[in-house]
Enzyme design. Structure first.
Site, PDB file in Angstrom:
ATOM      1  N   GLY A  46       0.826  -1.195   0.000  1.00 52.17           N
ATOM      2  CA  GLY A  46       0.000   0.000   0.000  1.00 52.17           C
ATOM      3  C   GLY A  46       0.862   1.248   0.000  1.00 52.17           C
ATOM      4  N   GLN A  51       3.115  10.030   1.095  1.00 46.84           N
ATOM      5  CA  GLN A  51       4.389   9.300   1.140  1.00 46.84           C
ATOM      6  C   GLN A  51       5.258   9.599  -0.085  1.00 46.84           C
ATOM      7  OE1 GLN A  51       2.479   5.278   2.045  1.00 46.84           O
ATOM      8  NE2 GLN A  51       4.451   5.105   3.073  1.00 46.84           N
ATOM      9  N   CYS A  93       6.050  -0.381   6.928  1.00 50.83           N
ATOM     10  CA  CYS A  93       5.679   0.796   6.153  1.00 50.83           C
ATOM     11  C   CYS A  93       6.853   1.185   5.265  1.00 50.83           C
ATOM     12  CB  CYS A  93       5.341   1.939   7.112  1.00 50.83           C
ATOM     13  SG  CYS A  93       4.880   3.469   6.288  1.00 50.83           S
ATOM     14  N   LEU A  94       6.565   1.516   4.004  1.00 49.72           N
ATOM     15  CA  LEU A  94       7.649   1.895   3.090  1.00 49.72           C
ATOM     16  C   LEU A  94       8.368   3.159   3.574  1.00 49.72           C
ATOM     17  CD1 LEU A  94       5.987   1.203  -0.381  1.00 49.72           C
ATOM     18  CD2 LEU A  94       7.698  -0.187   0.805  1.00 49.72           C
ATOM     19  N   HIS A 135      -4.363   1.348   7.421  1.00 46.73           N
ATOM     20  CA  HIS A 135      -3.000   1.902   7.520  1.00 46.73           C
ATOM     21  C   HIS A 135      -2.834   3.070   6.534  1.00 46.73           C
ATOM     22  CE1 HIS A 135       1.592   1.118   7.655  1.00 46.73           C
ATOM     23  NE2 HIS A 135       1.431   1.980   6.667  1.00 46.73           N
ATOM     24  N   GLU A 136      -3.296   2.875   5.299  1.00 47.86           N
ATOM     25  CA  GLU A 136      -3.112   3.918   4.273  1.00 47.86           C
ATOM     26  C   GLU A 136      -3.991   5.133   4.546  1.00 47.86           C
ATOM     27  OE1 GLU A 136      -0.542   3.535   2.634  1.00 47.86           O
ATOM     28  OE2 GLU A 136      -0.334   1.388   2.994  1.00 47.86           O
ATOM     29  N   HIS A 139      -2.372   7.357   6.977  1.00 43.69           N
ATOM     30  CA  HIS A 139      -1.359   8.227   6.365  1.00 43.69           C
ATOM     31  C   HIS A 139      -1.977   9.547   5.910  1.00 43.69           C
ATOM     32  CE1 HIS A 139       2.487   6.152   6.099  1.00 43.69           C
ATOM     33  NE2 HIS A 139       1.923   5.050   5.631  1.00 43.69           N
TER      34      HIS A 139
HETATM   35 ZN    ZN Z   1       2.754   3.171   5.572  1.00 42.59          ZN
END
Ligand code: ZN
Length: 172
Positions: A46, A51, A93-94, A135-136, A139
């Site tokens: 995701g 991000q 998480c990226l 989660h997204e 963000h």
């Molecule tokens: Zn993340």
């Protein structure tokens, strides 16, 4: 399509709230395609627009929420309209490389969003798919998964997170 720079913990944009997309135009479609490529290149499941430095309410997920087929889905202005039950899942998480922690989430959610044709969609998700979407969407509010973990676990991560913040400042 282009690969975008993924912002790392300590970058202030990860703490900013994003604003709704007014119109699903070419610009949004291009951003979504670039985010999908960036997410897949990075082996992520995701990605949220802030991000990659864009403050709009757009997320991409690395599965097709219409059914079993492989593929990515873009959700514009996603909002959770129903939530139920509980689950604990291991999340990463990226934007916070190499950190994995257990996070409590709702198990079942119903999410409403616009697809890339600007059409209203509504989907029910459970388990991993539901956790990824929660989660997204976090963000988009400037919330990171490490905000959800117990204080004692966060204390243990303090050094790692500080190091990430420091390298972000040095490269900024
Ligand atoms: Zn993340």
């Amino acid at each position: 399509m282009a690969r975008l720079l993924i912002r790392i913990y300590g970058d202030p944009i990860l703490r900013r709230r994003t604003t709704p997309v007014i119109e699903v135009d070419d610009e949004i479609q291009t951003l979504a395609a670039d985010m999908v490529e960036t997410m897949q290149e990075a082996d992520g499941i995701g990605l949220a627009a802030n991000q990659v430095g864009e403050l709009c309410r757009l997320i991409t997920i690395n599965f097709d929420i219409d059914g079993g087929e492989e593929g990515a889905t873009a959700l514009v202005n996603p909002r959770i309209v129903e939530r139920e039950g509980e689950q604990v899942s291991m999340e990463g998480c990226l934007s916070i490389p190499e950190v994995w922690e257990e996070v409590d989430r709702h198990d079942r959610i119903v999410v409403e969003y616009l697809d890339l044709d600007g059409q209203e969609q509504k989907k029910e998700l459970a388990g991993l798919h539901s956790a990824v979407v929660q989660h997204e969407i976090d963000h988009l509010e400037g919330i990171l998964f490490v905000d959800h973990i117990p204080a004692v676990r966060r204390m243990m991560l303090r050094g790692t997170l500080k190091q990430m913040t420091r390298s972000v400042r040095q490269t900024a």
